[in-house]
Every structure is written in structure tokens, then in C-alpha cells.
Scaffold this motif. Structure first.
Motif, PDB file in Angstrom:
ATOM      1  N   VAL A  65      33.725  41.278  10.817  1.00 36.37           N
ATOM      2  CA  VAL A  65      32.569  41.357  10.068  1.00 36.37           C
ATOM      3  C   VAL A  65      32.928  41.809   8.584  1.00 36.37           C
ATOM      4  CG1 VAL A  65      29.903  42.375   9.809  1.00 36.37           C
ATOM      5  CG2 VAL A  65      31.183  41.903  11.992  1.00 36.37           C
ATOM      6  N   TRP A  66      32.277  41.100   7.766  1.00 36.73           N
ATOM      7  CA  TRP A  66      32.424  41.593   6.382  1.00 36.73           C
ATOM      8  C   TRP A  66      31.025  42.041   5.817  1.00 36.73           C
ATOM      9  CZ3 TRP A  66      32.513  37.207   2.144  1.00 36.73           C
ATOM     10  CH2 TRP A  66      32.258  37.873   0.998  1.00 36.73           C
ATOM     11  N   LEU A  67      30.861  43.208   5.446  1.00 32.11           N
ATOM     12  CA  LEU A  67      29.692  43.964   4.926  1.00 32.11           C
ATOM     13  C   LEU A  67      29.630  43.737   3.293  1.00 32.11           C
ATOM     14  CD1 LEU A  67      29.383  47.146   7.169  1.00 32.11           C
ATOM     15  CD2 LEU A  67      28.298  44.693   7.476  1.00 32.11           C
ATOM     16  N   SER A  68      28.575  43.223   2.776  1.00 31.57           N
ATOM     17  CA  SER A  68      28.299  43.472   1.310  1.00 31.57           C
ATOM     18  C   SER A  68      28.191  44.816   0.683  1.00 31.57           C
ATOM     19  CB  SER A  68      26.874  42.547   0.879  1.00 31.57           C
ATOM     20  OG  SER A  68      25.833  43.325   1.555  1.00 31.57           O
ATOM     21  N   PRO A  69      28.340  45.146  -0.441  1.00 29.25           N
ATOM     22  CA  PRO A  69      28.274  46.545  -0.983  1.00 29.25           C
ATOM     23  C   PRO A  69      27.023  47.335  -0.437  1.00 29.25           C
ATOM     24  CG  PRO A  69      28.822  45.051  -2.683  1.00 29.25           C
ATOM     25  CD  PRO A  69      28.442  44.102  -1.536  1.00 29.25           C
ATOM     26  N   PHE A  70      27.279  48.502   0.035  1.00 32.62           N
ATOM     27  CA  PHE A  70      26.182  49.481   0.466  1.00 32.62           C
ATOM     28  C   PHE A  70      26.558  50.678  -0.409  1.00 32.62           C
ATOM     29  CE2 PHE A  70      29.241  49.657   3.733  1.00 32.62           C
ATOM     30  CZ  PHE A  70      29.769  50.908   3.702  1.00 32.62           C
ATOM     31  N   TYR A  71      27.141  50.692  -1.272  1.00 34.28           N
ATOM     32  CA  TYR A  71      27.449  52.164  -1.988  1.00 34.28           C
ATOM     33  C   TYR A  71      26.345  52.426  -2.876  1.00 34.28           C
ATOM     34  CZ  TYR A  71      31.974  49.687  -0.970  1.00 34.28           C
ATOM     35  OH  TYR A  71      33.029  49.158  -0.496  1.00 34.28           O
ATOM     36  N   LYS A  72      26.236  53.651  -3.600  1.00 36.09           N
ATOM     37  CA  LYS A  72      25.194  54.016  -4.376  1.00 36.09           C
ATOM     38  C   LYS A  72      25.107  52.941  -5.590  1.00 36.09           C
ATOM     39  CE  LYS A  72      23.415  58.110  -6.744  1.00 36.09           C
ATOM     40  NZ  LYS A  72      23.322  59.710  -7.102  1.00 36.09           N
ATOM     41  N   SER A  73      24.004  52.908  -6.022  1.00 30.57           N
ATOM     42  CA  SER A  73      23.960  51.862  -7.087  1.00 30.57           C
ATOM     43  C   SER A  73      22.496  51.559  -7.531  1.00 30.57           C
ATOM     44  CB  SER A  73      24.184  50.390  -6.578  1.00 30.57           C
ATOM     45  OG  SER A  73      23.778  49.460  -7.343  1.00 30.57           O
ATOM     46  N   ARG A  87      31.816  56.413  -3.106  1.00 31.10           N
ATOM     47  CA  ARG A  87      31.778  57.322  -1.621  1.00 31.10           C
ATOM     48  C   ARG A  87      30.476  57.607  -0.965  1.00 31.10           C
ATOM     49  NH1 ARG A  87      37.198  60.880  -2.217  1.00 31.10           N
ATOM     50  NH2 ARG A  87      38.244  59.408  -3.890  1.00 31.10           N
ATOM     51  N   LEU A  88      29.143  57.189  -1.814  1.00 26.53           N
ATOM     52  CA  LEU A  88      28.062  57.624  -1.416  1.00 26.53           C
ATOM     53  C   LEU A  88      27.272  56.170  -0.609  1.00 26.53           C
ATOM     54  CD1 LEU A  88      26.526  59.964  -3.927  1.00 26.53           C
ATOM     55  CD2 LEU A  88      27.600  60.544  -1.471  1.00 26.53           C
ATOM     56  N   VAL A  89      26.559  56.298   0.119  1.00 28.11           N
ATOM     57  CA  VAL A  89      25.763  55.149   0.825  1.00 28.11           C
ATOM     58  C   VAL A  89      24.107  55.374   0.130  1.00 28.11           C
ATOM     59  CG1 VAL A  89      24.468  54.153   2.870  1.00 28.11           C
ATOM     60  CG2 VAL A  89      26.716  55.341   3.059  1.00 28.11           C
ATOM     61  N   ASP A  90      24.169  53.933  -0.509  1.00 26.16           N
ATOM     62  CA  ASP A  90      23.048  53.984  -1.298  1.00 26.16           C
ATOM     63  C   ASP A  90      21.589  53.896  -0.485  1.00 26.16           C
ATOM     64  OD1 ASP A  90      21.854  52.978  -4.031  1.00 26.16           O
ATOM     65  OD2 ASP A  90      20.326  51.968  -2.678  1.00 26.16           O
ATOM     66  N   PRO A  91      20.376  54.864  -0.622  1.00 25.37           N
ATOM     67  CA  PRO A  91      19.464  55.061   0.171  1.00 25.37           C
ATOM     68  C   PRO A  91      18.789  53.881   0.660  1.00 25.37           C
ATOM     69  CG  PRO A  91      19.471  56.552  -1.685  1.00 25.37           C
ATOM     70  CD  PRO A  91      20.386  55.654  -2.080  1.00 25.37           C
ATOM     71  N   THR A  92      18.837  52.794  -0.016  1.00 29.22           N
ATOM     72  CA  THR A  92      18.436  51.664   0.374  1.00 29.22           C
ATOM     73  C   THR A  92      19.037  50.858   1.577  1.00 29.22           C
ATOM     74  OG1 THR A  92      19.614  50.257  -1.083  1.00 29.22           O
ATOM     75  CG2 THR A  92      17.415  50.743  -2.130  1.00 29.22           C
TER      76      THR A  92
END
Length: 569
Positions: free
Chosen positions: A76-84, A97-102
Motif C-alpha cells: 500500500v502506498w499512502l499519499s502525503p499526510f504530513y503537516k501542511s 514528522r507531524l501528521v496533519d490534523p486533517t
């Protein structure tokens, strides 16, 4: 949209002949899990909404993971979920290194990681090393002045003598690729949005930091990375201007529609520039030390040629996926020529076959004209079969397994900044990103409780997972059945490839060979019946969705039909 794959005639030429000898395979070849793998691309924002805010998230991926695993894929390849700040929907990162709240929380990621591995799948993350968001603290420091510790972490240049940008480089999203920054009295470079300043990967400190960011996630147990926009890793340090394509010319490799000025240049100095290979070799040294896989995205250039350079001898990327087949004219000769060119150039490099992704028109609407006709289902199966039997393996974008056609969105429905820049000649990427249809009996087709960030398409609701799961003849059932069957066919996962030569339109054919086994793949890329002469020593294999009956002198294939043959023992 694509035109028709119309054959010039219904009969192909000479009978199939056994190909010549194949290149020997390296030791340990079969142990590389990614060779021949089927990878499922999840565009998180549009997959499933678990927290009820209208945007897909990591919890939604977890909720839909059994569907993915049930397809028979390997990873499985996940699209970006980093803070943005989400100006480019996650491809503008403000903290690696952070997960975006969305998208949820780090706890959501850890649960998903464990669930992926518990199902025997590999987990790949999207990694964007070419640029950050202009909200990133690195850029905030770099733009403050020329003497800050991170002054050279981004690509800065003095103005030209006339006060304008230092050269003629253009953003593929429209307009100059340079924006003036008064705090430094310099321009900064951005190949895409002005809010995505380019990192200076010629600076060893930047390269070290990016490897540290990848290391953070590899230490958390991910199995590899999809490297975004490999062609943008390096840039010409002399800042030479690109030459024009020529009178009346246009670079057909470029997205953005026919009015995009970016297509009027030959991108010699702002794409795949000197230094790209050295950067990739640094990444590969890290990957080898940590037993992770690097799969690079290639666009905007001659990707077939670059793929060989960036994957040969195992010194840079493990594999690439490119836009070569996506950008083909929807016509059998064009697709055949592209496949033959790839074979000729690739050597011991490695492709993962891609017919569509989150940036392009969906495959059944791009490479065929049958999306709105009675042959849509057959066309979708034919494309999936082709993708899964070519050398290299494949990346299936969410919805491919349903045969989703590409929808049209009105201007007031689009959110893609690329589409807004070139409307109406370019509809952008939103059509490929509309919410995944789970259940037509539920609100928003089961995507979530809140109104989705993009509309659910009526044309997709009838093709939802609920309906197709109950239909043994559906595209979804074919995908599951064929990937399951393919697992026991090492020749289709690992074998070398030889394209058949000679007059054969509308059929495309190739041979795969591995450890003394051979398989002949035959695909009718048209809506008309076709016949292919075949010598008596080839027999038809019984495989999901494949034609299995042959005539005395060959095989007759109905519209968009396909077959696999093996030599008689």
C-alpha cells in the motif's frame, strides 16, 4: 480525453515465433519483494472519511484496508499526510514528522501501520524531497537573510540586469518559476506553486536533513518511499535558460493542457539536471542500509530514457513509475511503440507499470474511448490485464479495480490550483480525486457522513464496491481473481520481456520468460474482433478473464479480449 484505439485492419501478420535468449538474472533477484509487485495507491483525502469532516483520513484507510488486502496486492502506498497548509493538498509540507490534523494523528498512523503489516502487506509513504511549503520553518529562516544558518537551503538567485527573474524557467502550474523575496532582495525558485519553494539538494546539509526525515519514518517501520518528482531533485547551477521547442512546437510530455506555456520549452536545465544521479545514490545508500525500497516518480522529460539511468545496476532507485504510457496517444501503434522503446532502453533497470494516478485522467477514459459505452467494463479489464502482465509489476490507483471513468467537474466544483490556472482548456486533477464509491445505499456513497471535499459522482455510484463485490463478472471480481492467480505465476512477476515484432495491429503481444518458463501475452486493443496466427506448439492457459479457445491456425479474440499462452511441454 482519449480517442479510439481503432485498428487499421482486423488481421495481424506473421505467426508468433519463440524469442531469442534472455539476459541472465542476478543472484537474489527473486528475493526482491518489489519486483513484479502489485502496489495499491491510496489518495487519502478521497478514500474514506472516518472522523466526519468531509476529508478522507488515516482512520478511513484503516476502515477500508480489508478491501485493499482482498484485492491480492503486495503493498500500500499512502499519499502525503504530513503537516501542511494544504495549498497543494499535502504536497506542500510544513513539517515532515507531524501528521496533519486533517489526516488524523500519529496514533492513527501507528494503528494503520500495524494493520497493514498484519495482513502481510508492505507500507510505502509518499516522500517529497524537492520542495517544502513556504510555511516550513526552514524556509522562514532562509528567507530572512543571506547570512542565516539555512540561507542556502533553498534555491535563491539575484535578479537579472533588467530586474526580472534570473532566467526563463517556468512553473508547470503556470507563470514564472521565480518569485521575488524583498527580505533577501533575491528571487526563489519553485517548479510548481509559489508556495512550494525548491530545496537546494546540491547543499550536503539539506541532503543530510532529508535523509534524517526519511530515517524518522523508516525507524517507525515503513517499508519504503515513493519519491515525488525525481526530475526536480537537481537544477542547473549556472542557471542557464531553457531553449524553445521551436516554431509551432509543443512538448507533448507536459501536463496542463495545450495552453500551458511550460510546454513551449525544452527543459534541459530545470529538469533532470546534472547532479540528479548523485542525489539518488545518496538516497539509495540510506535505503540499502535500512532495507527499504525507493520508487521514483518521473514526469516532464523523456521518462523511458531517464528510467534506465536512474535504476540501472541497482545504484540509485529500485524502480520508477513514469507517465510514458499515460501520455501515449490512445491508439495501438503509439502504445506498442512506447512499449518497444521501453524494452530497448531499460536494460536491467525496472519499471512499475502505471496507467493512471491522482494527477491524471483515469485510464479507461484516457487510453480508450469506451468509458461511456457498453464496452467500458471490457476496456477496464483489458487495461488492468495489460498492466499486470507487463514486466515490472504495477501500481493500481484507487478506483482502477472498479473501472471508474473520468468525470467532468464544473468550474465551481474544482479546487485544484493547477486547474484554476488553466481553465477551461485543462480540467486539472480533481476528476481523478473524487471520493471513492463504497456503497450506493449509504449517504455520499459510504465515503463519510459529512459533505465530501469533492462531490461524489453519480456515474461512480453504480460502480461501487457493494455492487461489484456481488457480481462475479465485474471489474472488481476480475481484479481480485487475476491478482490471486498471478501470485502463482513467477514468470509474470519476475520474468524478462520481449515484445513481438511485425505487422499485428490491433493486437499487442509480448513474451515473458523466467527459469525456463515462457508465457505469451496477447491483447486486442480495439473494439473489433481480431485474429492472430499462432503455431501449433502454443496452448492457451486458463486464467481469470482470459480467452481460452483457439483455432487450428491461431487465436480469435473478441473486442478488447486478451489471452495467455504457454509452449507445449
Amino acid at each position: 480525453m482519449g480517442g479510439v484505439l481503432r485498428p487499421r485492419r482486423a488481421m495481424t501478420g506473421a505467426p508468433m515465433a519463440r524469442p531469442g535468449p534472455y539476459e541472465p538474472l542476478a543472484d537474489g533477484f527473486a528475493a526482491d519483494w518489489w519486483r513484479g509487485a502489485a502496489i495499491y495507491q491510496v489518495y487519502i483525502r478521497s478514500f474514506r472519511d472516518a472522523n466526519g469532516d468531509g476529508i478522507g483520513d488515516l482512520g478511513g484507510v484503516l476502515a477500508g484496508l480489508d478491501h485493499i488486502a482482498g484485492l491480492g496486492v503486495d503493498a500500500v502506498w499512502l499519499s502525503p499526510f504530513y503537516k501542511s497548509p494544504q495549498k497543494d493538498f499535502g504536497y506542500d509540507i510544513s513539517d515532515f514528522r507531524l501528521v496533519d490534523p486533517t489526516a488524523g494523528s500519529m496514533e492513527d498512523f501507528m494503528r494503520l501501520r500495524d494493520a497493514v503489516h498484519d495482513r502481510g502487506l508492505k507500507l510505502l509513504l509518499d516522500f517529497i524531497p524537492c520542495h517544502t511549503s513556504d510555511d516550513h520553518p526552514w524556509f522562514a529562516e532562509s528567507r530572512e537573510g543571506r547570512d542565516t544558518p539555512k540561507a542556502d537551503w533553498y534555491v535563491w538567485a539575484d535578479r537579472a540586469r533588467d530586474g526580472g527573474p534570473p532566467n526563463n524557467w517556468l512553473s508547470s502550474f503556470g507563470g514564472p518559476a521565480w518569485t521575488w523575496e524583498p527580505r533577501r532582495s533575491q528571487y526563489y525558485y519553485h517548479p510548481f506553486l509559489a508556495s512550494q519553494p525548491a530545496l537546494n539538494l546540491h547543499n550536503p546539509a539539506v541532503l543530510d536533513q532529508l535523509i534524517a526525515e526519511m530515517s524518522y519514518w523508516s525507524d517507525l517501520g515503513v517499508d519504503g518511499f515513493r519519491i515525488d518528482a525525481v526530475q526536480c531533485l537537481a537544477w542547473d547551477r549556472d542557471l542557464r535558460s531553457n531553449p524553445p521547442v521551436g516554431r509551432g512546437g509543443s512538448n507533448a510530455l507536459i501536463g496542463g493542457g495545450p495552453t500551458n506555456p511550460f510546454a513551449a520549452q525544452l527543459h534541459y536545465f530545470d529538469r533532470a539536471a546534472e547532479g540528479t544521479r548523485a542525489i539518488l545514490e545518496r538516497f539509495r545508500a540510506f535505503a540499502d542500509a535500512n532495507d527499504i525500497v525507493l520508487i521514483g516518480e518521473l514526469a516532464d522529460i523523456d521518462t523511458s530514457q531517464a528510467a534506465a539511468e536512474f535504476t540501472e545496476q541497482g545504484r540509485a532507485l529500485h524502480a520508477v513509475y513514469d507517465f510514458g504510457l499515460i501520455n501515449c496517444h490512445p491508439e495501438v501503434d503509439s502504445i506498442t511503440a512506447q512499449l518497444e522503446r521501453r524494452e530497448r532502453l531499460l536494460g536491467n533497470g525496472w519499471f512499475l507499470n502505471v496507467f493512471t494516478n491522482h494527477d491524471t485522467i483515469r485510464a479507461v477514459s484516457n487510453l480508450t474511448r469506451f468509458a461511456g459505452e457498453g464496452l467500458r467494463e471490457a476496456a477496464a479489464k483489458m487495461l488492468l490485464f495489460t498492466q499486470m502482465t507487463l514486466k515490472g509489476g504495477c501500481i493500481l490507483y484507487q478506483g482502477d479495480e472498479l473501472g471508474l471513468p473520468h468525470p467532468h467537474l464544473d468550474y465551481d466544483q474544482i479546487v485544484d490550483p493547477w486547474a484554476k490556472a488553466f481553465w477551461p482548456t485543462f480540467e486539472g486533477r480533481d476528476g481523478a480525486r473524487t471520493p471513492f464509491p463504497w456503497n450506493d445505499r449509504q449517504k455520499h456513497c459510504g465515503f463519510g457522513k459529512a459533505t465530501p471535499w469533492l462531490p461524489v459522482m453519480d456515474t461512480h455510484a453504480a460502480l461501487c464496491v457493494r455492487r461489484q463485490s456481488a457480481d462475479p463478472g465485474s471489474v472488481l471480481s476480475f481484479t481480485r481473481d487475476f491478482l490471486t492467480w498471478r501470485r502463482d505465476e513467477p514468470v509474470l512477476r519476475l520474468g524478462e520481456e520481449r515484445m513481438a515484432r511485425g505487422e499485428r495491429a490491433p493486437i499487442i503481444s509480448w513474451t515473458r520468460a523466467y527459469q525456463g518458463q515462457e508465457r505469451r501475452i496477447v491483447v486486442n486493443f480495439s473494439e473489433d474482433a481480431a485474429f492472430m496466427p499462432v503455431s501449433g506448439r502454443w496452448r492457451m492457459l486458463s486464467a481469470p478473464g482470459c480467452a481460452t479457445q483457439r483455432e487450428a491456425h491461431g487465436i480469435a479474440l473478441g473486442p478488447l479480449a486478451f489471452a495467455i499462452l504457454a509452449p507445449d511441454a
